[in-house]
Structure formats: C-alpha cells, structure tokens
Scaffold this motif. Structure first.
Motif, short mmCIF file in Angstrom:
data_model
loop_
_atom_site.label_atom_id
_atom_site.label_comp_id
_atom_site.label_asym_id
_atom_site.label_seq_id
_atom_site.Cartn_x
_atom_site.Cartn_y
_atom_site.Cartn_z
N MET A 126 -27.63 12.66 -11.29
CA MET A 126 -28.18 11.05 -10.14
C MET A 126 -28.47 10.71 -11.27
O MET A 126 -28.29 10.79 -12.48
N GLY A 127 -27.69 9.06 -10.96
CA GLY A 127 -27.49 8.39 -12.07
C GLY A 127 -28.23 6.93 -11.32
O GLY A 127 -26.98 6.62 -10.84
N ALA A 145 -29.62 8.78 -16.39
CA ALA A 145 -29.21 10.39 -15.44
C ALA A 145 -30.26 11.27 -15.60
O ALA A 145 -30.93 11.56 -16.87
N VAL A 146 -30.21 12.32 -14.03
CA VAL A 146 -30.94 13.32 -14.89
C VAL A 146 -30.13 14.53 -13.83
O VAL A 146 -29.36 13.97 -13.19
N THR A 147 -29.66 15.53 -14.44
CA THR A 147 -28.48 16.15 -14.13
C THR A 147 -29.02 17.75 -13.33
O THR A 147 -30.89 16.98 -13.00
N LEU A 162 -22.69 18.69 -9.48
CA LEU A 162 -22.41 19.57 -10.02
C LEU A 162 -21.48 18.52 -11.61
O LEU A 162 -20.96 19.08 -12.38
N LEU A 163 -21.91 17.41 -11.50
CA LEU A 163 -21.72 16.50 -12.99
C LEU A 163 -21.94 17.35 -14.06
O LEU A 163 -22.98 17.20 -14.12
N ALA A 168 -16.26 7.56 -14.33
CA ALA A 168 -15.54 8.12 -13.81
C ALA A 168 -16.21 9.09 -13.00
O ALA A 168 -15.46 9.78 -11.80
N GLY A 169 -17.01 10.09 -13.37
CA GLY A 169 -18.05 10.96 -13.17
C GLY A 169 -18.13 11.60 -11.66
O GLY A 169 -18.24 12.51 -11.42
N TYR A 170 -18.62 10.46 -11.42
CA TYR A 170 -19.41 10.04 -9.93
C TYR A 170 -18.72 10.24 -8.38
O TYR A 170 -18.02 9.32 -8.34
N ASP A 171 -19.01 10.65 -7.74
CA ASP A 171 -18.61 10.86 -6.24
C ASP A 171 -19.26 9.97 -5.13
O ASP A 171 -18.44 9.49 -4.09
N TYR A 172 -20.45 9.56 -5.30
CA TYR A 172 -21.13 8.77 -4.09
C TYR A 172 -21.55 7.25 -5.04
O TYR A 172 -22.00 7.41 -6.42
N TRP A 173 -21.55 6.20 -4.66
CA TRP A 173 -22.47 4.71 -5.01
C TRP A 173 -23.07 5.30 -4.07
O TRP A 173 -22.67 4.33 -2.88
N GLY A 174 -24.57 3.65 -4.31
CA GLY A 174 -25.19 2.97 -3.52
C GLY A 174 -24.38 1.32 -3.40
O GLY A 174 -23.67 1.21 -4.12
N ARG A 175 -25.24 1.09 -2.96
CA ARG A 175 -24.88 -0.42 -2.35
C ARG A 175 -25.77 -1.46 -3.71
O ARG A 175 -24.71 -2.76 -3.50
N GLY A 176 -26.17 -1.10 -4.35
CA GLY A 176 -27.00 -1.48 -5.41
C GLY A 176 -28.49 -2.49 -4.94
O GLY A 176 -28.63 -2.68 -3.86
N THR A 177 -29.06 -2.69 -5.85
CA THR A 177 -29.99 -3.78 -5.36
C THR A 177 -30.91 -4.15 -6.59
O THR A 177 -30.98 -4.16 -7.73
#
Length: 124
Positions: A34-35, A50-52, A101-102, A109-118
């Motif tokens: 998670m980043g 980030a935390v692995t 499994l990043l 570029a390695g992240y699969d999903y993103w939130g909308r932001g705050t």
C-alpha cells in the motif's frame, strides 16, 4: 470490485497534523503493498510513503522523513498516513494505491488500484 477510499484530508495551519486513512475493499488486502502518493497543481504525481505486503517494511520520500508515518491494519483493510509538522509545500491531493505483491513500492507504475484522492491544504 476493488475500491480504495481515502479520508481525513482538510485544511490545517503550518506545523499542524492530519491523519489520512484509506479503506480498501474487494481485494485480499494482506497481499498488497500500500502506498501514498500526492499531486500538487501543475506537478506530477509523486511518491510519499509505502508499506509492503510481505513484511510491513516502510519506505518514505526524503521530503517527508521524520514527519510522516505510514502504517497498515490488515484486520481492518486500512492504511494510514500520519502527517505531522505540515508545511505549505505539502499541499496536494493525496492518493492511496494498492500494488499486488509489489516489491518496488516507490514505483508509481507498479500499483494496480488507486483511490480518488483527498485534498490536503496547509496554510502558512
């Protein structure tokens, strides 16, 4: 359907603190690194922390070291970003991201999903 929902942003004076949360659903949270990233107006999105997934190791950008702390709670499918000693240059939209499994957590570029932001706004 995977969802990442950020919360906790707002307006704060310089020197203040905020705690961002990102609640994840629709995925096996413990298998995702998670980043947190941020994007200021007119600038590119940049890595914050980030935390692995494997061992909970944390990574921080140099410009937040000693001020921001990332943590995760696998039981709650939530990742947090504690932000202290905030500066006006920390003003940005903060995004949560999940990478399956990043192993290279600073790589956007390695992240699969993103939130909308705050939105985080720090006044001087």
């Amino acid at each position: 359907q995977v969802q990442l929902v950020e919360s906790g942003g707002g307006l704060v004076q310089a020197g203040g603190s905020l705690r961002l949360s990102c609640a994840a659903s629709g995925l096996t949270f413990s298998r995702y690194t998670m980043g947190w990233f941020r994007q200021a107006p007119g600038k590119e999105r940049e890595f914050v922390a980030a935390v692995t997934w494997r061992d909970g190791m944390t990574y921080d950008a140099d410009y937040v070291k000693g001020r921001f702390t990332i943590s995760r709670d696998n039981a709650k499918n939530t990742v947090y970003l504690q932000m202290n000693s905030l500066k006006p240059e920390d003003t940005a939209v903060y995004y949560c991201a999940a990478g399956y499994l990043l192993a290279t957590p600073k790589n956007l570029a390695g992240y699969d999903y993103w939130g909308r932001g705050t939105q985080v706004t720090v006044s001087s």
